[in-house]
Design an enzyme around this catalytic site. Structure first.
Site, mmCIF file in Angstrom:
data_model
loop_
_atom_site.group_PDB
_atom_site.id
_atom_site.type_symbol
_atom_site.label_atom_id
_atom_site.label_comp_id
_atom_site.label_asym_id
_atom_site.label_seq_id
_atom_site.Cartn_x
_atom_site.Cartn_y
_atom_site.Cartn_z
ATOM 1 N N GLY A 106 -1.102 0.311 8.862
ATOM 2 C CA GLY A 106 -2.156 0.581 7.741
ATOM 3 C C GLY A 106 -3.287 0.362 8.096
ATOM 4 N N GLY A 157 0.666 4.612 6.525
ATOM 5 C CA GLY A 157 -0.198 4.258 7.772
ATOM 6 C C GLY A 157 0.484 5.342 8.685
ATOM 7 C CG LEU A 213 12.629 -6.878 10.811
ATOM 8 C CD1 LEU A 213 12.945 -5.429 11.653
ATOM 9 C CD2 LEU A 213 11.225 -7.065 10.728
ATOM 10 C CB ALA A 272 -1.096 -8.612 2.123
ATOM 11 C CE1 TYR A 290 -0.295 -2.618 -4.007
ATOM 12 C CE2 TYR A 290 -2.109 -3.531 -5.966
ATOM 13 C CZ TYR A 290 -1.695 -3.209 -4.560
ATOM 14 O OH TYR A 290 -2.434 -3.919 -3.579
ATOM 15 C CE LYS A 301 0.819 -6.079 -3.039
ATOM 16 N NZ LYS A 301 1.071 -6.215 -1.423
ATOM 17 C CD GLN A 352 16.270 -21.897 -4.424
ATOM 18 O OE1 GLN A 352 15.643 -21.144 -5.156
ATOM 19 N NE2 GLN A 352 17.495 -21.606 -4.283
ATOM 20 N NE ARG A 356 -6.973 1.810 -0.567
ATOM 21 C CZ ARG A 356 -6.613 1.160 0.215
ATOM 22 N NH1 ARG A 356 -6.537 -0.223 -0.032
ATOM 23 N NH2 ARG A 356 -5.903 1.711 1.305
HETATM 24 P P1 NAD Z 1 -2.468 0.823 3.407
HETATM 25 O O1 NAD Z 1 -1.497 1.642 2.428
HETATM 26 O O2 NAD Z 1 -3.559 1.409 4.193
HETATM 27 O O3 NAD Z 1 -1.217 0.070 4.396
HETATM 28 C C1 NAD Z 1 -0.037 -0.254 3.939
HETATM 29 C C2 NAD Z 1 0.930 0.007 4.949
HETATM 30 O O4 NAD Z 1 2.208 -0.494 4.737
HETATM 31 C C3 NAD Z 1 1.306 1.354 5.607
HETATM 32 O O5 NAD Z 1 0.888 1.308 7.109
HETATM 33 C C4 NAD Z 1 2.413 1.913 5.131
HETATM 34 O O6 NAD Z 1 2.904 3.007 5.964
HETATM 35 C C5 NAD Z 1 3.084 0.430 5.142
HETATM 36 N N1 NAD Z 1 4.355 0.447 4.269
HETATM 37 C C6 NAD Z 1 4.413 0.803 2.998
HETATM 38 N N2 NAD Z 1 5.539 0.698 2.527
HETATM 39 C C7 NAD Z 1 6.327 0.223 3.636
HETATM 40 C C8 NAD Z 1 7.558 -0.048 3.726
HETATM 41 N N3 NAD Z 1 8.553 -0.055 2.595
HETATM 42 N N4 NAD Z 1 8.235 -0.456 4.824
HETATM 43 C C9 NAD Z 1 7.317 -0.804 5.930
HETATM 44 N N5 NAD Z 1 5.998 -0.228 5.868
HETATM 45 C C10 NAD Z 1 5.575 0.083 4.495
HETATM 46 O O7 NAD Z 1 -2.937 -0.433 2.570
HETATM 47 P P2 NAD Z 1 -4.014 -1.409 3.171
HETATM 48 O O8 NAD Z 1 -5.220 -1.370 2.491
HETATM 49 O O9 NAD Z 1 -4.019 -1.589 4.532
HETATM 50 O O10 NAD Z 1 -3.328 -2.824 2.213
HETATM 51 C C11 NAD Z 1 -2.416 -3.797 3.027
HETATM 52 C C12 NAD Z 1 -1.997 -4.614 2.174
HETATM 53 O O11 NAD Z 1 -2.929 -5.432 1.463
HETATM 54 C C13 NAD Z 1 -1.111 -4.275 1.134
HETATM 55 O O12 NAD Z 1 0.009 -5.009 0.839
HETATM 56 C C14 NAD Z 1 -2.180 -4.134 -0.042
HETATM 57 O O13 NAD Z 1 -1.230 -4.519 -1.272
HETATM 58 C C15 NAD Z 1 -2.865 -5.388 -0.015
HETATM 59 N N6 NAD Z 1 -4.404 -5.653 -0.549
HETATM 60 C C16 NAD Z 1 -4.986 -4.370 0.010
HETATM 61 C C17 NAD Z 1 -6.077 -4.472 -0.656
HETATM 62 C C18 NAD Z 1 -7.513 -3.485 -0.244
HETATM 63 O O14 NAD Z 1 -8.633 -3.170 -0.965
HETATM 64 N N7 NAD Z 1 -7.288 -2.576 0.998
HETATM 65 C C19 NAD Z 1 -6.572 -5.235 -1.862
HETATM 66 C C20 NAD Z 1 -5.618 -5.937 -2.278
HETATM 67 C C21 NAD Z 1 -4.471 -6.148 -1.584
HETATM 68 N N1 UDP Z 2 -12.775 5.520 -8.728
HETATM 69 C C1 UDP Z 2 -13.729 6.514 -8.990
HETATM 70 N N2 UDP Z 2 -13.475 7.831 -8.093
HETATM 71 C C2 UDP Z 2 -12.686 7.931 -7.426
HETATM 72 C C3 UDP Z 2 -11.753 6.910 -6.937
HETATM 73 C C4 UDP Z 2 -12.027 5.767 -7.867
HETATM 74 O O1 UDP Z 2 -14.671 6.479 -9.978
HETATM 75 O O2 UDP Z 2 -12.849 8.917 -6.811
HETATM 76 C C5 UDP Z 2 -12.846 4.454 -9.515
HETATM 77 C C6 UDP Z 2 -11.431 3.718 -10.230
HETATM 78 O O3 UDP Z 2 -11.244 4.382 -11.458
HETATM 79 C C7 UDP Z 2 -11.786 2.402 -10.258
HETATM 80 C C8 UDP Z 2 -12.859 2.099 -8.977
HETATM 81 O O4 UDP Z 2 -13.366 3.273 -8.638
HETATM 82 O O5 UDP Z 2 -12.583 2.037 -11.488
HETATM 83 C C9 UDP Z 2 -11.860 1.457 -7.824
HETATM 84 O O6 UDP Z 2 -10.856 2.504 -7.591
HETATM 85 P P1 UDP Z 2 -9.977 2.324 -6.314
HETATM 86 O O7 UDP Z 2 -8.872 3.248 -6.507
HETATM 87 O O8 UDP Z 2 -10.673 2.096 -4.987
HETATM 88 O O9 UDP Z 2 -9.282 0.527 -6.301
HETATM 89 P P2 UDP Z 2 -8.982 -0.227 -7.957
HETATM 90 O O10 UDP Z 2 -9.825 -1.392 -7.586
HETATM 91 O O11 UDP Z 2 -8.816 0.461 -9.128
HETATM 92 O O12 UDP Z 2 -7.393 -0.827 -7.253
#
Ligand code: NAD
Ligand code: UDP
Length: 326
Positions: A14, A40, A65, A116, A147, A151, A164, A188
């Site tokens: 991802g 991803g 796994l 994460a 979500y 989490k 535990q 996003r």
């Molecule tokens: P992303 O969607 O790009 O990456 C997620 C990855 O997980 C992908 O490669 C997807 O294919 C894989 N995946 C999803 N479900 C799966 C499953 N059941 N089994 C195996 N693989 C699976 O998102 P990201 O932005 O890279 O986020 C990565 C992690 O960080 C996530 O857990 C997300 O909740 C956390 N996170 C990200 C942000 C951010 O702003 N990017 C913010 C807060 C938390």
């Molecule tokens: N947002 C927006 N236009 C877009 C996508 C997102 O105005 O095309 C806004 C969304 O409503 C939120 C903020 O941007 O208020 C951040 O959104 P994102 O989906 O990136 O992440 P979030 O923090 O909400 O999980």
């Protein structure tokens, strides 16, 4: 028997996971990326495929796994609201059952495991900025709950395995992170606005754009995850990781239009249900315990991300014209 450590990264193909894998390989470790390719793709790790210390397993973390590794980073879970709301039941299963499976693996192997987690555990916060001891304001019923609650439950499971089973756990609460390798259709805000600006399409602001976020560049975030994993065993977190400079979504749109030099106009769309009105991390704990603070200025991060999407979109155009010519 390999002499170096082997690290498991779930969600390793991802956006954040691919940067983490790259960094761990650069640090000389063996890396196993487990991914079901929901959001991803192999193209995110194409430059790593030739590395003999890198391996990909196509696997869904909701199933057990069996691998032998020395550390686990559990990142598997779609992070964009568009993607995690596409199949909300699978999103909750990925967070909850995925956490149980990765904790079970860590328990069998007696190895540290990092989760994460997310600023979404604070929901639509009534406390600002958000500190780790704030318990949040989360709807159990809304479209983001699959979500957010998934989490939150994963954090609960991590602490129950810690108490535990005396497992070494690390919980990172990640705030909005951006950078190269977000998908063009990720949904996003940063990727949407950059792609729209590069195409001179309308910039879609949800609501009036007064909601705030604090955006962290992916390299900084990866530094934070690695620092947390390297921290002493008694550092469990949760620890906020993010940048503290906060801006409105409207300000972000204007900044991206300026950086791209775009002719895009701004258009306003309905605000999604439960969209948090403000978000900014308090990172005093990460600064004190991990010695971590983000270094990449927002404009530099945005410029690098714009350059990435420029290249990605132009490659897409080249491929389209090749198909059209054939
Ligand atoms: P992303 O969607 O790009 O990456 C997620 C990855 O997980 C992908 O490669 C997807 O294919 C894989 N995946 C999803 N479900 C799966 C499953 N059941 N089994 C195996 N693989 C699976 O998102 P990201 O932005 O890279 O986020 C990565 C992690 O960080 C996530 O857990 C997300 O909740 C956390 N996170 C990200 C942000 C951010 O702003 N990017 C913010 C807060 C938390
Ligand atoms: N947002 C927006 N236009 C877009 C996508 C997102 O105005 O095309 C806004 C969304 O409503 C939120 C903020 O941007 O208020 C951040 O959104 P994102 O989906 O990136 O992440 P979030 O923090 O909400 O999980």
């Amino acid at each position: 028997m390999p002499t170096e450590e082997t690290v498991l990264v779930t969600g390793g193909c991802g956006f954040i996971g691919s940067h983490l894998c790259e960094r761990l390989l650069d640090d000389g470790l063996n890396v196993v990326s487990v991914d079901n390719f929901f959001t991803g793709s192999k193209s995110n790790v194409v430059d790593l495929l030739g590395n003999r210390r890198f391996e990909i397993l196509r696997h869904d973390v909701t199933f057990p796994l069996y691998v032998e590794v020395d550390r686990i980073y559990n990142l598997a879970c779609p992070a964009s609201p568009v993607h995690y709301q596409h199949d909300p039941v699978q999103t909750t299963k990925t967070s909850v059952v995925g956490a149980i499976n990765m904790l079970g693996l860590a328990k069998r192997l007696r190895v540290p495991v990092l989760q994460a987690s997310t600023s979404e555990v604070y929901g639509d916060p009534t406390v600002h900025p958000q500190k780790e001891d704030y318990r949040g304001n989360v709807s159990t019923l809304g479209p983001r709950a699959c979500y957010d609650e998934g989490k939150r439950c994963a954090e609960t499971l991590f602490f129950d395995y810690y108490r535990q089973h005396n497992l070494e756990i690390k919980i990172a609460r990640i705030f909005n992170t951006f950078g190269p390798r977000m998908q063009t259709n990720d949904g996003r805000v940063v990727s949407n606005f950059i792609v729209q600006a590069l195409r001179d399409d309308e910039i879609t602001i949800y609501g009036d754009g007064s909601q705030t976020r604090s955006f962290c560049y992916v390299d900084d975030l990866v530094d934070g995850l690695i620092a947390l994993m390297a921290s002493p065993a008694d550092v469990t977190g949760p620890i906020n990781l993010g940048r503290t400079s906060e801006m409105t979504v409207l300000e972000l749109a204007e900044k991206i239009i300026e950086i791209v030099g775009s002719r895009s106009r701004i258009s306003f769309r309905p605000l999604p249900t439960d969209d948090p009105k403000m978000r900014r991390p308090d990172i005093a704990l990460a600064e004190r315990v991990l010695g971590w603070t983000p270094k990449v200025p927002l404009d530099i991060g945005l410029e690098r991300t714009v350059a990435y999407f420029e290249e990605t979109l132009s490659m897409g155009r080249t491929a389209m014209s090749r198909v059209a010519a054939e």
